[in-house]
Design a protein around this motif. Structure first.
Motif, PDB file in Angstrom:
ATOM      1  N   ARG A  48      22.717  52.627  -2.134  1.00  0.00           N
ATOM      2  CA  ARG A  48      21.553  52.297  -1.324  1.00  0.00           C
ATOM      3  C   ARG A  48      21.537  53.099  -0.030  1.00  0.00           C
ATOM      4  O   ARG A  48      22.586  53.386   0.541  1.00  0.00           O
ATOM      5  CB  ARG A  48      21.521  50.799  -1.003  1.00  0.00           C
ATOM      6  N   ARG A  49      20.338  53.439   0.421  1.00  0.00           N
ATOM      7  CA  ARG A  49      20.143  54.108   1.708  1.00  0.00           C
ATOM      8  C   ARG A  49      19.206  53.248   2.548  1.00  0.00           C
ATOM      9  O   ARG A  49      18.160  52.830   2.073  1.00  0.00           O
ATOM     10  CB  ARG A  49      19.520  55.486   1.516  1.00  0.00           C
ATOM     11  N   TYR A  50      19.602  53.034   3.760  1.00  0.00           N
ATOM     12  CA  TYR A  50      18.830  52.184   4.666  1.00  0.00           C
ATOM     13  C   TYR A  50      18.010  53.040   5.608  1.00  0.00           C
ATOM     14  O   TYR A  50      18.533  53.938   6.270  1.00  0.00           O
ATOM     15  CB  TYR A  50      19.795  51.303   5.480  1.00  0.00           C
ATOM     16  N   LEU A  51      16.719  52.775   5.653  1.00  0.00           N
ATOM     17  CA  LEU A  51      15.820  53.512   6.549  1.00  0.00           C
ATOM     18  C   LEU A  51      15.743  52.790   7.883  1.00  0.00           C
ATOM     19  O   LEU A  51      15.259  51.663   7.959  1.00  0.00           O
ATOM     20  CB  LEU A  51      14.435  53.605   5.922  1.00  0.00           C
ATOM     21  N   ASP A  52      16.243  53.447   8.933  1.00  0.00           N
ATOM     22  CA  ASP A  52      16.176  52.796  10.256  1.00  0.00           C
ATOM     23  C   ASP A  52      15.423  53.668  11.239  1.00  0.00           C
ATOM     24  O   ASP A  52      14.827  54.675  10.853  1.00  0.00           O
ATOM     25  CB  ASP A  52      17.575  52.446  10.768  1.00  0.00           C
ATOM     26  N   TRP A  81      -0.602  46.710   6.536  1.00  0.00           N
ATOM     27  CA  TRP A  81       0.361  47.612   5.927  1.00  0.00           C
ATOM     28  C   TRP A  81       1.543  47.832   6.868  1.00  0.00           C
ATOM     29  O   TRP A  81       1.411  47.757   8.084  1.00  0.00           O
ATOM     30  CB  TRP A  81      -0.294  48.951   5.600  1.00  0.00           C
ATOM     31  N   SER A  82       2.707  48.136   6.280  1.00  0.00           N
ATOM     32  CA  SER A  82       3.932  48.367   7.036  1.00  0.00           C
ATOM     33  C   SER A  82       4.531  49.715   6.658  1.00  0.00           C
ATOM     34  O   SER A  82       4.243  50.263   5.592  1.00  0.00           O
ATOM     35  CB  SER A  82       4.961  47.260   6.744  1.00  0.00           C
ATOM     36  N   SER A  83       5.399  50.229   7.527  1.00  0.00           N
ATOM     37  CA  SER A  83       6.183  51.412   7.181  1.00  0.00           C
ATOM     38  C   SER A  83       7.416  50.952   6.408  1.00  0.00           C
ATOM     39  O   SER A  83       7.653  49.763   6.214  1.00  0.00           O
ATOM     40  CB  SER A  83       6.587  52.167   8.441  1.00  0.00           C
ATOM     41  N   LEU A  84       8.231  51.916   6.012  1.00  0.00           N
ATOM     42  CA  LEU A  84       9.467  51.599   5.296  1.00  0.00           C
ATOM     43  C   LEU A  84      10.655  51.410   6.234  1.00  0.00           C
ATOM     44  O   LEU A  84      11.788  51.289   5.765  1.00  0.00           O
ATOM     45  CB  LEU A  84       9.786  52.708   4.289  1.00  0.00           C
ATOM     46  N   ALA A  85      10.416  51.382   7.542  1.00  0.00           N
ATOM     47  CA  ALA A  85      11.507  51.126   8.486  1.00  0.00           C
ATOM     48  C   ALA A  85      12.152  49.780   8.171  1.00  0.00           C
ATOM     49  O   ALA A  85      11.476  48.772   8.013  1.00  0.00           O
ATOM     50  CB  ALA A  85      10.978  51.134   9.913  1.00  0.00           C
ATOM     51  N   GLY A  86      13.479  49.784   8.069  1.00  0.00           N
ATOM     52  CA  GLY A  86      14.200  48.565   7.760  1.00  0.00           C
ATOM     53  C   GLY A  86      14.304  48.249   6.285  1.00  0.00           C
ATOM     54  O   GLY A  86      14.859  47.212   5.919  1.00  0.00           O
TER      55      GLY A  86
END
Length: 281
Positions: free
Chosen positions: A277-281, A252-257
């Motif tokens: 759009r919004r970018y999760l960094d 599993w991964s996070s939503l980073a990126g």
């Protein structure tokens, strides 16, 4: 992931994938089947339109809006007119919790999210038990269940509650959960907080079924049951994230990126034009 975000226009050049049906290749030795589960009528065409045509079942959880009898009648008429032959309408009365959330201190709960007002909170918690009871037989035998995302798209408490109910039944029924990438400014910090944790194992980039979505929208509007802006603009692409059941070997991964779709930017009118759009960094 940090507290900052970058915004950009919805100019993704990623090609949409044809949604594979079945989404899971095998399910306990039986043919794989897909269900779409949404809180309210019209959620299906707003947030999960790409999945409607080939799904094996579409489920509406809530029926009569709280203390709005005219809207309840309009909604019943609209649902009866929908060209969705695989529709299951649970018609659980809404709790009235709506947006009774302090987003600065919002906390997930077993019933969905912490509700600030006592009356709506009691009805909301009671509805969670009703959802589990009524969804269990409906979703038995399905391999994939597509539903609201964990932060409720634009932060509707009943969207969050439906996701939590579907997630609560996953261990028992063994399906994979799929959700999309819509978000709003109001619940952005809550979505970002949830996204810091590993929350998906697979993703699909898909194209909304605009023709079906607009056809359903016109039916809701004709009966006075459309709850969203008439200026909504479906995006070019949307992303679906998969949460497989426990025991899956997939990491599993996070939503980073990842890019989330900001609903305020998905409008034809009125201005000002917002980034979609919004970018999760």
């Amino acid at each position: 992931m940090t507290a900052s975000c970058r915004e950009a226009r919805d100019d993704s050049t990623l090609p949409p994938a044809a949604v594979p049906y079945p989404m899971s290749d095998a399910f306990h030795g039986r043919p794989a089947r897909t269900a779409v589960v949404v809180a309210h009528p019209d959620d299906e065409c707003l947030w999960l339109s790409a999945l409607l045509a080939a799904s094996d079942r579409i489920v509406f959880c809530f029926g009569a809006p709280f203390e709005r009898p005219r809207m309840a009648a309009a909604r019943r008429q609209a649902v009866a007119a929908l060209p969705l032959p695989r529709l299951t309408d649970l018609q659980i009365p809404e709790s009235g919790a709506g947006f009774s959330v302090d987003w600065a201190k919002a906390q997930p709960t077993s019933a969905g999210i912490e509700i600030t007002e006592p009356g709506p909170r009691a009805r909301y918690e009671a509805n969670h038990s009703r959802l589990l009871e009524q969804l269990r037989p409906v979703l038995t035998g399905y391999s994939d269940v597509c539903t609201h995302n964990p932060w409720g798209e634009y932060g509707h408490t009943e969207h969050i509650q439906v996701y939590r109910a579907v997630a609560a039944l996953q261990a028992e029924l063994g399906y994979t959960i799929w959700f999309s990438n819509y978000v709003a400014a109001a619940n952005w910090s809550f979505a970002r907080r949830l996204g810091r944790q590993p929350c998906w194992a697979r993703r699909l980039t898909v194209e909304p079924d605009r023709d079906t979505a607009r056809r359903l929208m016109r039916i809701y509007q004709r009966h006075g049951a459309w709850t969203w802006t008439r200026f909504h603009r479906w995006p070019a692409h949307e992303t679906l994230y998969a949460q497989p059941p426990a025991g899956s070997p997939e990491p599993w991964s996070s939503l980073a990126g990842e890019w989330l779709l900001d609903i305020a930017g998905l409008r034809w009118w009125p201005p000002p034009w917002r980034a979609a759009r919004r970018y999760l960094d």
